[in-house]
Design an enzyme around this catalytic site. Structure first.
Site, PDB file in Angstrom:
ATOM      1  N   ARG A   7       0.846  -1.195   0.000  1.00  0.00           N
ATOM      2  CA  ARG A   7       0.000   0.000   0.000  1.00  0.00           C
ATOM      3  C   ARG A   7       0.873   1.234   0.000  1.00  0.00           C
ATOM      4  NH1 ARG A   7      -1.374   3.621   3.610  1.00  0.00           N
ATOM      5  NH2 ARG A   7      -0.550   2.448   5.364  1.00  0.00           N
ATOM      6  N   VAL A   8       0.514   2.183  -0.849  1.00  0.00           N
ATOM      7  CA  VAL A   8       1.125   3.514  -0.805  1.00  0.00           C
ATOM      8  C   VAL A   8       0.024   4.502  -0.463  1.00  0.00           C
ATOM      9  CG1 VAL A   8       3.078   3.045  -2.328  1.00  0.00           C
ATOM     10  CG2 VAL A   8       0.898   3.774  -3.312  1.00  0.00           C
ATOM     11  N   SER A   9       0.404   5.609   0.167  1.00  0.00           N
ATOM     12  CA  SER A   9      -0.583   6.547   0.688  1.00  0.00           C
ATOM     13  C   SER A   9      -1.140   7.516  -0.343  1.00  0.00           C
ATOM     14  CB  SER A   9       0.016   7.341   1.844  1.00  0.00           C
ATOM     15  OG  SER A   9       0.414   6.474   2.862  1.00  0.00           O
ATOM     16  N   THR A  10      -0.335   7.902  -1.301  1.00  0.00           N
ATOM     17  CA  THR A  10      -0.800   8.887  -2.274  1.00  0.00           C
ATOM     18  C   THR A  10      -0.560   8.386  -3.683  1.00  0.00           C
ATOM     19  OG1 THR A  10       1.323  10.034  -2.300  1.00  0.00           O
ATOM     20  CG2 THR A  10      -0.315  10.825  -0.716  1.00  0.00           C
ATOM     21  N   GLN A  13       3.007   8.291  -5.093  1.00  0.00           N
ATOM     22  CA  GLN A  13       3.986   7.341  -4.581  1.00  0.00           C
ATOM     23  C   GLN A  13       3.951   6.076  -5.434  1.00  0.00           C
ATOM     24  OE1 GLN A  13       2.753   6.942  -0.475  1.00  0.00           O
ATOM     25  NE2 GLN A  13       4.363   8.324   0.190  1.00  0.00           N
TER      26      GLN A  13
END
Length: 187
Positions: A7-10, A13
């Protein structure tokens, strides 16, 4: 089966670093998503968790990729354990498929519980100290005592409705009624 979750936050990314590490760890299938960790609903994580079966191992690159808080992480890993699913975090070298890894994880859980208890104790002590100084907690009333007296005076005129009084003070009728009850006048 080893299943990975990245998982990446934005959206700017890139999850490639995580995906590469998960592949090196032997992940046969990798679920990826771009969501902030504070989002409750993460469809790829939900699908990943539904797919896991007894004997499978869920692998993440780092603990914070999986859960929003240590408490949530402990609950999730405990649920996996009850289903017979192992858990590995590559960065922190935690592996619940071994007894040592389970020990480390339980220590994390105990620390999270200790932290919650400390926060609860500090909050209670702070509220007691504020009460001892005569301060009450909670939200400030929407209508002052002066506003309520004016509202009562306005309502003594039969041509003025509660709706009009509420609009005059920029509050809802419900707020007006509870304010009137607070001073004992439910006109």
């Amino acid at each position: 089966m080893i299943i990975g979750y990245a998982r990446v936050s934005t959206s700017d990314q890139n999850p490639e670093l995580q995906v590469d590490a998960l592949e090196r760890a032997g992940a046969e299938q990798i679920f990826q998503e771009k969501f902030t960790g504070s989002q409750r609903e993460r469809p790829e994580l939900s699908q990943c968790l539904r797919m896991l079966r007894k004997g499978d191992v869920l692998v993440v690159w780092k603990l914070d990729r999986l859960a929003r808080s240590l408490k949530d992480l402990v609950v999730l890993v405990e649920e996996l354990h009850e289903r017979g699913v192992g858990f590995k975090s590559l960065t922190e070298s935690i592996d619940t498929t071994s007894s040592g890894g389970r020990l480390v994880f339980h220590i994390f859980g105990a620390l999270a519980e200790f932290e919650r208890d400390l926060i609860r104790e500090r909050t209670t002590a702070g509220l007691q100290a504020a009460r001892a100084r005569g301060r009450k907690g909670g939200r400030k009333p929407s209508m002052s005592d002066s506003d309520i007296k004016k509202a009562i005076a306005m309502l003594s005129d039969p041509r003025i409705t509660k709706k009009e009084v509420a609009e005059h003070f920029d509050v809802s009728r419900t707020t007006l009624n509870s304010s009137l009850k607070r001073v004992g006048s439910a006109s």
